[in-house]
Design a protein around this motif. Structure first.
Motif, PDB file in Angstrom:
ATOM      1  N   ARG A 127       0.824  -1.205   0.000  1.00  0.00           N
ATOM      2  CA  ARG A 127       0.000   0.000   0.000  1.00  0.00           C
ATOM      3  C   ARG A 127       0.859   1.257   0.000  1.00  0.00           C
ATOM      4  NH1 ARG A 127      -5.622  -0.434  -0.379  1.00  0.00           N
ATOM      5  NH2 ARG A 127      -6.208  -2.493   0.321  1.00  0.00           N
ATOM      6  N   ALA A 128       0.289   2.332  -0.491  1.00  0.00           N
ATOM      7  CA  ALA A 128       1.008   3.609  -0.519  1.00  0.00           C
ATOM      8  C   ALA A 128       0.852   4.369   0.791  1.00  0.00           C
ATOM      9  CB  ALA A 128       0.500   4.465  -1.679  1.00  0.00           C
ATOM     10  N   GLU A 129      -0.225   4.117   1.502  1.00  0.00           N
ATOM     11  CA  GLU A 129      -0.495   4.873   2.735  1.00  0.00           C
ATOM     12  C   GLU A 129      -0.949   3.936   3.838  1.00  0.00           C
ATOM     13  OE1 GLU A 129       0.107   8.026   3.296  1.00  0.00           O
ATOM     14  OE2 GLU A 129       0.705   8.424   1.251  1.00  0.00           O
ATOM     15  N   PHE A 130      -0.856   4.431   5.057  1.00  0.00           N
ATOM     16  CA  PHE A 130      -1.318   3.720   6.250  1.00  0.00           C
ATOM     17  C   PHE A 130      -2.018   4.755   7.110  1.00  0.00           C
ATOM     18  CE2 PHE A 130      -0.729   2.469  10.692  1.00  0.00           C
ATOM     19  CZ  PHE A 130      -1.043   1.122  10.679  1.00  0.00           C
ATOM     20  N   TYR A 131      -3.218   4.450   7.496  1.00  0.00           N
ATOM     21  CA  TYR A 131      -3.983   5.384   8.318  1.00  0.00           C
ATOM     22  C   TYR A 131      -4.574   4.621   9.480  1.00  0.00           C
ATOM     23  CZ  TYR A 131      -7.640   8.542   9.837  1.00  0.00           C
ATOM     24  OH  TYR A 131      -8.440   9.345  10.601  1.00  0.00           O
TER      25      TYR A 131
ATOM     26  N   ALA B   9       9.002  -6.887   2.520  1.00  0.00           N
ATOM     27  CA  ALA B   9       7.672  -6.489   3.011  1.00  0.00           C
ATOM     28  C   ALA B   9       7.789  -5.885   4.405  1.00  0.00           C
ATOM     29  CB  ALA B   9       6.725  -7.690   3.027  1.00  0.00           C
ATOM     30  N   SER B  10       8.657  -6.441   5.228  1.00  0.00           N
ATOM     31  CA  SER B  10       8.867  -5.887   6.568  1.00  0.00           C
ATOM     32  C   SER B  10       9.481  -4.491   6.491  1.00  0.00           C
ATOM     33  CB  SER B  10       9.770  -6.817   7.386  1.00  0.00           C
ATOM     34  OG  SER B  10       9.126  -8.051   7.587  1.00  0.00           O
ATOM     35  N   HIS B  11      10.421  -4.299   5.592  1.00  0.00           N
ATOM     36  CA  HIS B  11      11.002  -2.963   5.411  1.00  0.00           C
ATOM     37  C   HIS B  11       9.925  -1.963   4.973  1.00  0.00           C
ATOM     38  CE1 HIS B  11      15.297  -3.693   5.968  1.00  0.00           C
ATOM     39  NE2 HIS B  11      15.179  -4.811   5.258  1.00  0.00           N
ATOM     40  N   ARG B  12       9.027  -2.404   4.098  1.00  0.00           N
ATOM     41  CA  ARG B  12       7.950  -1.501   3.650  1.00  0.00           C
ATOM     42  C   ARG B  12       6.994  -1.185   4.799  1.00  0.00           C
ATOM     43  NH1 ARG B  12       8.230  -4.733  -1.293  1.00  0.00           N
ATOM     44  NH2 ARG B  12       6.543  -5.985  -0.455  1.00  0.00           N
ATOM     45  N   LEU B  13       6.650  -2.196   5.610  1.00  0.00           N
ATOM     46  CA  LEU B  13       5.788  -1.945   6.769  1.00  0.00           C
ATOM     47  C   LEU B  13       6.434  -0.948   7.725  1.00  0.00           C
ATOM     48  CD1 LEU B  13       4.404  -5.507   7.612  1.00  0.00           C
ATOM     49  CD2 LEU B  13       3.108  -3.548   6.738  1.00  0.00           C
TER      50      LEU B  13
ATOM     51  N   LEU C  39       5.523   2.393   6.497  1.00  0.00           N
ATOM     52  CA  LEU C  39       4.095   2.721   6.504  1.00  0.00           C
ATOM     53  C   LEU C  39       3.557   2.996   7.904  1.00  0.00           C
ATOM     54  CD1 LEU C  39       2.753   0.139   3.906  1.00  0.00           C
ATOM     55  CD2 LEU C  39       2.774   2.631   3.672  1.00  0.00           C
ATOM     56  N   VAL C  40       3.925   2.177   8.858  1.00  0.00           N
ATOM     57  CA  VAL C  40       3.354   2.253  10.206  1.00  0.00           C
ATOM     58  C   VAL C  40       3.496   3.640  10.837  1.00  0.00           C
ATOM     59  CG1 VAL C  40       3.582   1.363  12.561  1.00  0.00           C
ATOM     60  CG2 VAL C  40       3.418  -0.209  10.648  1.00  0.00           C
ATOM     61  N   PRO C  41       4.646   4.303  10.734  1.00  0.00           N
ATOM     62  CA  PRO C  41       4.759   5.621  11.378  1.00  0.00           C
ATOM     63  C   PRO C  41       3.814   6.678  10.811  1.00  0.00           C
ATOM     64  CG  PRO C  41       6.934   4.741  10.936  1.00  0.00           C
ATOM     65  CD  PRO C  41       5.935   3.840  10.257  1.00  0.00           C
ATOM     66  N   ARG C  42       3.282   6.443   9.640  1.00  0.00           N
ATOM     67  CA  ARG C  42       2.342   7.405   9.053  1.00  0.00           C
ATOM     68  C   ARG C  42       0.987   7.376   9.738  1.00  0.00           C
ATOM     69  NH1 ARG C  42       3.306   6.725   2.586  1.00  0.00           N
ATOM     70  NH2 ARG C  42       5.578   6.871   2.664  1.00  0.00           N
ATOM     71  N   GLY C  43       0.750   6.348  10.546  1.00  0.00           N
ATOM     72  CA  GLY C  43      -0.555   6.162  11.130  1.00  0.00           C
ATOM     73  C   GLY C  43      -0.800   6.861  12.444  1.00  0.00           C
TER      74      GLY C  43
ATOM     75  N   PRO D 238      11.051   4.315   0.282  1.00  0.00           N
ATOM     76  CA  PRO D 238      11.106   5.716   0.726  1.00  0.00           C
ATOM     77  C   PRO D 238      11.852   5.788   2.049  1.00  0.00           C
ATOM     78  CG  PRO D 238       8.945   4.789   1.149  1.00  0.00           C
ATOM     79  CD  PRO D 238       9.714   3.739   0.393  1.00  0.00           C
ATOM     80  N   PRO D 239      12.301   6.965   2.414  1.00  0.00           N
ATOM     81  CA  PRO D 239      12.973   7.082   3.714  1.00  0.00           C
ATOM     82  C   PRO D 239      11.980   6.818   4.847  1.00  0.00           C
ATOM     83  CG  PRO D 239      12.683   9.240   2.721  1.00  0.00           C
ATOM     84  CD  PRO D 239      12.242   8.230   1.706  1.00  0.00           C
ATOM     85  N   LEU D 240      12.514   6.431   5.980  1.00  0.00           N
ATOM     86  CA  LEU D 240      11.664   6.272   7.156  1.00  0.00           C
ATOM     87  C   LEU D 240      11.097   7.637   7.534  1.00  0.00           C
ATOM     88  CD1 LEU D 240      13.936   3.924   9.261  1.00  0.00           C
ATOM     89  CD2 LEU D 240      11.648   3.370   8.445  1.00  0.00           C
ATOM     90  N   PRO D 241       9.820   7.706   7.893  1.00  0.00           N
ATOM     91  CA  PRO D 241       9.267   8.986   8.348  1.00  0.00           C
ATOM     92  C   PRO D 241      10.019   9.488   9.579  1.00  0.00           C
ATOM     93  CG  PRO D 241       7.507   7.438   7.866  1.00  0.00           C
ATOM     94  CD  PRO D 241       8.802   6.665   7.807  1.00  0.00           C
TER      95      PRO D 241
END
Length: 182
Positions: A36-40, A90-94, A97-101, A146-149
């Motif tokens: 996914r592109a986003e995590f909310y 997949a773990s790197h992508r998660l 994503l998670v910090p965006r939530g 992408p970089p980590l948020p």
């Protein structure tokens, strides 16, 4: 902790191997979620202060990442480096994503997931060095991440809201707002 830190066999941890096998569908959802592109994650507290709100999606993502890394370590032991890399990337992508939530808790969870994935990358490379084609693909995959948020962004948004929630509660109810008696 051992199953996420080094390759392991189904004979060594049969219950975990069976659990991973039994949970193929939820793990497939975790793989799909990582694309996914986003995590909310909505912060739903009702009348409770924002800083006490649970973050079930963040917790679930953290657990899913641990399961993906454990499965990757099992795949490395079996010699299936491609399947291991699928779970690790997949773990790197998660982790991104998670910090965006949410706030700081979500940012910390993302950092935890990234650290877990990086340690597993190292363990995989040490046990089953990838061939040149796999190494190139892995580097490309990592470069596309992408970089980590940043923690600062999390502090600036959700944690600012939590602070305002505390200030408002204190202004409305005085010191009793922070009484833990119920």
């Amino acid at each position: 902790p051992i199953a996420v830190s080094r390759p392991w066999s189904a004979e060594e941890f049969p219950l975990l191997a069976q659990w991973l096998e039994d949970n193929q569908r939820p793990l497939a959802l975790a793989l799909a979620a990582s694309q996914r592109a986003e995590f909310y994650e909505p912060i739903v507290c009702g009348s409770d202060p924002i800083y006490t709100c649970p973050l079930p999606a963040t917790t679930a993502a953290r657990r899913a990442a641990r399961a993906l890394v454990a499965r990757a370590m099992l795949c490395v032991e079996r010699g299936d480096f491609d399947a291991a890399w699928r779970d690790l990337i997949a773990s790197h992508r998660l982790a991104r994503l998670v910090p965006r939530g949410g706030g700081l808790v979500s940012a910390i969870a993302g950092s935890f997931i990234e650290k877990l994935a990086c340690r597993a990358d190292h363990a995989c490379a040490g046990r089953a060095p990838p061939n040149l084609l796999q190494t190139g693909r892995m580097l490309d995959d990592l470069r596309r991440l992408p970089p980590l948020p940043s923690f600062a962004d999390r502090l600036d948004f959700v944690e600012r809201l939590a602070y305002l929630d505390i200030v408002i509660a204190g202004a409305q109810a005085g010191p009793d707002a922070f009484d833990d008696k119920g």
